[in-house]
Design a protein around this motif. Structure first.
Motif, mmCIF file in Angstrom:
data_model
loop_
_atom_site.group_PDB
_atom_site.id
_atom_site.type_symbol
_atom_site.label_atom_id
_atom_site.label_comp_id
_atom_site.label_asym_id
_atom_site.label_seq_id
_atom_site.Cartn_x
_atom_site.Cartn_y
_atom_site.Cartn_z
ATOM 1 N N ASP A 1 -6.844 -3.412 -8.947
ATOM 2 C CA ASP A 1 -6.890 -2.068 -9.846
ATOM 3 C C ASP A 1 -6.743 -0.716 -8.824
ATOM 4 N N ASP A 2 -7.353 -0.846 -7.874
ATOM 5 C CA ASP A 2 -7.830 0.292 -6.851
ATOM 6 C C ASP A 2 -7.472 -0.399 -5.393
ATOM 7 N N PRO A 3 -6.204 -0.653 -5.039
ATOM 8 C CA PRO A 3 -5.937 -1.104 -3.601
ATOM 9 C C PRO A 3 -6.161 -0.249 -2.439
ATOM 10 N N ASP A 4 -6.480 0.999 -2.606
ATOM 11 C CA ASP A 4 -6.858 1.514 -1.587
ATOM 12 C C ASP A 4 -8.274 1.873 -1.435
ATOM 13 N N LEU A 5 -9.060 1.439 -2.270
ATOM 14 C CA LEU A 5 -10.547 1.699 -2.255
ATOM 15 C C LEU A 5 -11.288 0.314 -1.654
ATOM 16 N N GLY A 6 -12.423 0.692 -1.128
ATOM 17 C CA GLY A 6 -13.157 -0.532 -0.733
ATOM 18 C C GLY A 6 -14.475 -0.445 -1.541
ATOM 19 N N PHE A 7 -15.128 -1.577 -1.654
ATOM 20 C CA PHE A 7 -16.312 -1.677 -2.566
ATOM 21 C C PHE A 7 -17.253 -2.448 -1.656
ATOM 22 N N ARG A 8 -18.457 -2.235 -1.852
ATOM 23 C CA ARG A 8 -19.747 -2.955 -1.275
ATOM 24 C C ARG A 8 -19.842 -4.199 -2.337
ATOM 25 N N PRO A 9 -20.329 -5.502 -1.634
ATOM 26 C CA PRO A 9 -20.416 -6.540 -2.557
ATOM 27 C C PRO A 9 -21.387 -6.176 -3.887
ATOM 28 N N GLY A 10 -22.443 -5.336 -3.417
ATOM 29 C CA GLY A 10 -23.297 -4.942 -4.818
ATOM 30 C C GLY A 10 -22.487 -4.131 -5.696
ATOM 31 N N GLU A 11 -21.658 -3.534 -5.256
ATOM 32 C CA GLU A 11 -21.005 -2.681 -6.236
ATOM 33 C C GLU A 11 -20.065 -3.344 -6.961
ATOM 34 N N GLY B 1 -20.780 -12.308 -2.261
ATOM 35 C CA GLY B 1 -20.627 -12.431 -0.815
ATOM 36 C C GLY B 1 -19.861 -13.845 -0.441
ATOM 37 N N THR B 2 -20.298 -14.769 -0.983
ATOM 38 C CA THR B 2 -19.750 -16.264 -0.780
ATOM 39 C C THR B 2 -18.229 -16.175 -1.226
ATOM 40 N N THR B 3 -17.846 -15.826 -2.485
ATOM 41 C CA THR B 3 -16.621 -15.620 -2.989
ATOM 42 C C THR B 3 -15.792 -14.551 -1.952
ATOM 43 N N LEU B 4 -16.156 -13.423 -1.462
ATOM 44 C CA LEU B 4 -15.519 -12.724 -0.840
ATOM 45 C C LEU B 4 -14.916 -13.298 0.392
ATOM 46 N N ARG B 5 -16.209 -14.055 1.120
ATOM 47 C CA ARG B 5 -15.659 -14.609 2.374
ATOM 48 C C ARG B 5 -14.816 -15.791 2.137
ATOM 49 N N ARG B 6 -14.851 -16.557 1.055
ATOM 50 C CA ARG B 6 -13.423 -17.533 0.649
ATOM 51 C C ARG B 6 -12.305 -16.771 0.499
ATOM 52 N N LEU B 7 -12.261 -15.669 -0.358
ATOM 53 C CA LEU B 7 -10.916 -14.966 -0.170
ATOM 54 C C LEU B 7 -10.434 -14.305 1.009
ATOM 55 N N GLU B 8 -11.230 -13.881 1.704
ATOM 56 C CA GLU B 8 -10.991 -13.566 3.161
ATOM 57 C C GLU B 8 -10.111 -14.617 3.857
ATOM 58 N N GLN B 9 -10.811 -15.911 3.843
ATOM 59 C CA GLN B 9 -10.199 -17.060 4.568
ATOM 60 C C GLN B 9 -8.747 -17.252 3.871
ATOM 61 N N ARG B 10 -8.520 -17.133 2.747
ATOM 62 C CA ARG B 10 -7.300 -17.338 2.133
ATOM 63 C C ARG B 10 -6.436 -16.052 2.417
ATOM 64 N N GLY B 11 -6.815 -14.961 3.010
ATOM 65 C CA GLY B 11 -5.890 -13.895 3.097
ATOM 66 C C GLY B 11 -5.880 -12.742 2.084
ATOM 67 N N PHE B 12 -6.656 -12.895 0.872
ATOM 68 C CA PHE B 12 -6.622 -12.122 -0.073
ATOM 69 C C PHE B 12 -7.136 -10.805 -0.066
ATOM 70 N N VAL B 13 -8.421 -10.876 0.764
ATOM 71 C CA VAL B 13 -9.295 -9.538 0.870
ATOM 72 C C VAL B 13 -9.462 -9.293 2.276
ATOM 73 N N ARG B 14 -9.778 -7.992 2.661
ATOM 74 C CA ARG B 14 -10.038 -7.724 3.987
ATOM 75 C C ARG B 14 -11.388 -6.643 3.812
ATOM 76 N N LYS C 1 -13.900 -3.758 6.154
ATOM 77 C CA LYS C 1 -14.545 -3.094 7.325
ATOM 78 C C LYS C 1 -15.960 -2.683 6.906
ATOM 79 N N GLY C 2 -16.841 -3.319 7.912
ATOM 80 C CA GLY C 2 -18.157 -3.317 7.845
ATOM 81 C C GLY C 2 -18.530 -3.895 6.454
ATOM 82 N N GLU C 3 -19.091 -3.131 5.650
ATOM 83 C CA GLU C 3 -19.650 -3.663 4.386
ATOM 84 C C GLU C 3 -18.749 -3.327 3.298
ATOM 85 N N TYR C 4 -17.575 -2.787 3.523
ATOM 86 C CA TYR C 4 -16.688 -2.513 2.310
ATOM 87 C C TYR C 4 -15.576 -3.530 2.409
#
Length: 120
Positions: A29-39, A52-65, A67-70
């Motif tokens: 919905d907001d491809p230009d924004l980064g969010f912290r896991p807590g948000e 956090g676990t879900t984000l890491r799995r999505l990153e391995q599949r190339g769906f998310v990126r 920078k730091g905590e965002y």
């Protein structure tokens, strides 16, 4: 079951109604924004430990990126089919329950534009 090979577009998107799919749709919905896991956890009502676990799995599949905590959606990894699938699902959710959703035959009495064009 066999499929038409040329028109078949496999997707490795997470299944609907999973935390992974909910996170992807939210980030899309907001491809230009980064969010912290807590948000993400707060906005989607997902347990913080799962995000956090879900984000890491999505990153391995190339769906998310990230920078730091965002974290943000990886728009470069999407092909047109994947982006369309997420977009259509978001639109369907947005208009769920409206007149057209409750009346699936709403278009039965509409004139056929092709027929009209041929007679003119």
């Amino acid at each position: 079951m066999p499929v038409d090979f040329e028109s078949y577009h496999p997707t490795d998107l997470p299944d609907e109604d999973t935390n992974g799919r909910r996170i992807l749709e939210f980030l899309a919905d907001d491809p230009d924004l980064g969010f912290r896991p807590g948000e993400l956890a707060e906005a989607l009502n997902i347990p913080k430990g799962s995000v956090g676990t879900t984000l890491r799995r999505l990153e391995q599949r190339g769906f998310v990126r990230h920078k730091g905590e965002y974290w943000a959606i990886n728009v470069e990894a999407y092909d047109a089919h994947t982006a369309s699938e997420i977009g259509l699902h978001a639109v369907a959710q947005r208009f769920e329950g409206d007149y057209y959703d409750q009346n699936p035959d709403w278009d039965d009495d509409l004139p056929d534009i092709d027929d009209q064009a041929r007679t003119e």
